[in-house]
Design a protein around this motif. Sequence first.
Motif, PDB file in Angstrom:
ATOM      1  N   CYS A  75       0.833  -1.208   0.000  1.00 42.00           N
ATOM      2  CA  CYS A  75       0.000   0.000   0.000  1.00 42.00           C
ATOM      3  C   CYS A  75       0.868   1.259   0.000  1.00 42.00           C
ATOM      4  CB  CYS A  75      -0.910   0.006   1.224  1.00 42.00           C
ATOM      5  SG  CYS A  75      -2.001   1.465   1.298  1.00 42.00           S
ATOM      6  N   TRP A  76       0.469   2.247  -0.774  1.00 40.06           N
ATOM      7  CA  TRP A  76       1.203   3.504  -0.843  1.00 40.06           C
ATOM      8  C   TRP A  76       0.820   4.444   0.301  1.00 40.06           C
ATOM      9  CZ3 TRP A  76      -1.745   7.875  -1.049  1.00 40.06           C
ATOM     10  CH2 TRP A  76      -3.076   7.727  -1.455  1.00 40.06           C
ATOM     11  N   ASP A  77      -0.257   4.146   1.013  1.00 42.10           N
ATOM     12  CA  ASP A  77      -0.779   5.053   2.032  1.00 42.10           C
ATOM     13  C   ASP A  77      -0.402   4.621   3.452  1.00 42.10           C
ATOM     14  OD1 ASP A  77      -2.159   7.279   2.933  1.00 42.10           O
ATOM     15  OD2 ASP A  77      -4.072   6.229   3.041  1.00 42.10           O
ATOM     16  N   THR A  78       0.734   3.973   3.611  1.00 37.73           N
ATOM     17  CA  THR A  78       1.154   3.542   4.946  1.00 37.73           C
ATOM     18  C   THR A  78       1.906   4.668   5.634  1.00 37.73           C
ATOM     19  OG1 THR A  78       3.198   2.633   4.088  1.00 37.73           O
ATOM     20  CG2 THR A  78       1.336   1.124   4.287  1.00 37.73           C
ATOM     21  N   ARG A  79       1.975   4.584   6.944  1.00 31.67           N
ATOM     22  CA  ARG A  79       2.672   5.581   7.747  1.00 31.67           C
ATOM     23  C   ARG A  79       3.870   4.915   8.422  1.00 31.67           C
ATOM     24  NH1 ARG A  79      -2.004   6.916   6.510  1.00 31.67           N
ATOM     25  NH2 ARG A  79      -2.908   8.954   6.545  1.00 31.67           N
ATOM     26  N   THR A  80       4.608   5.688   9.181  1.00 33.37           N
ATOM     27  CA  THR A  80       5.781   5.158   9.874  1.00 33.37           C
ATOM     28  C   THR A  80       5.389   4.298  11.071  1.00 33.37           C
ATOM     29  OG1 THR A  80       5.933   7.159  11.222  1.00 33.37           O
ATOM     30  CG2 THR A  80       7.247   7.081   9.198  1.00 33.37           C
ATOM     31  N   ARG A  81       4.127   4.313  11.449  1.00 32.07           N
ATOM     32  CA  ARG A  81       3.691   3.540  12.619  1.00 32.07           C
ATOM     33  C   ARG A  81       3.181   2.151  12.225  1.00 32.07           C
ATOM     34  NH1 ARG A  81       0.979   8.451  13.135  1.00 32.07           N
ATOM     35  NH2 ARG A  81      -0.969   7.372  12.840  1.00 32.07           N
ATOM     36  N   PRO A 102      -8.784   2.351   3.082  1.00 30.55           N
ATOM     37  CA  PRO A 102      -9.677   2.523   1.930  1.00 30.55           C
ATOM     38  C   PRO A 102      -8.933   2.542   0.597  1.00 30.55           C
ATOM     39  CG  PRO A 102      -9.410   4.602   3.082  1.00 30.55           C
ATOM     40  CD  PRO A 102      -8.699   3.564   3.892  1.00 30.55           C
ATOM     41  N   GLN A 103      -7.605   2.651   0.630  1.00 31.15           N
ATOM     42  CA  GLN A 103      -6.825   2.704  -0.604  1.00 31.15           C
ATOM     43  C   GLN A 103      -6.481   1.306  -1.117  1.00 31.15           C
ATOM     44  OE1 GLN A 103      -6.716   5.703  -1.792  1.00 31.15           O
ATOM     45  NE2 GLN A 103      -7.499   6.509   0.141  1.00 31.15           N
ATOM     46  N   CYS A 104      -5.984   0.445  -0.228  1.00 32.17           N
ATOM     47  CA  CYS A 104      -5.524  -0.877  -0.675  1.00 32.17           C
ATOM     48  C   CYS A 104      -6.534  -1.996  -0.399  1.00 32.17           C
ATOM     49  CB  CYS A 104      -4.177  -1.211  -0.019  1.00 32.17           C
ATOM     50  SG  CYS A 104      -4.231  -1.347   1.790  1.00 32.17           S
ATOM     51  N   ARG A 105      -7.534  -1.734   0.411  1.00 30.76           N
ATOM     52  CA  ARG A 105      -8.625  -2.673   0.725  1.00 30.76           C
ATOM     53  C   ARG A 105      -8.124  -4.074   1.101  1.00 30.76           C
ATOM     54  NH1 ARG A 105     -12.646  -0.067   2.327  1.00 30.76           N
ATOM     55  NH2 ARG A 105     -13.583  -2.111   2.371  1.00 30.76           N
TER      56      ARG A 105
END
Length: 114
Positions: A75-81, A102-105
């Motif tokens: 997923c491109w919408d991951t965070r550092t946590r 909601p981006q990678c489902r």
Amino acid sequence: MSENESSRLDLLRFLEKVQVRDLQRTRDWIAAEERRTAYEGAQGPPAPPPAPAEWLVEHGIGTGRPAVRVHVGTCWDTRTRCKPADRDAVRRALAEGVSACPQCRPDTALGVLE
């Protein structure tokens, strides 16, 4: 020798000192690089990077850091946590009410529909 010639000679000697120092610094860099490449050559090729995690669990901020969202590993919408997780942990998190990204489902990828 005139004062002008003397100051020009002083400037040239100063320039020589600077260039000798720069030359020594360059020689030190070359020696360090030669040591590094010799060490790496003795160690063999570097190990390939680890494969990316298949699933990720994103944790919140604060005490206990509860899971707040689940992602597919690419997923491109991951965070550092985000922390890697296995398929069962992701299914459990979704069943316990943790949101699916909601981006990678990831819920759709796992066949778990709300």
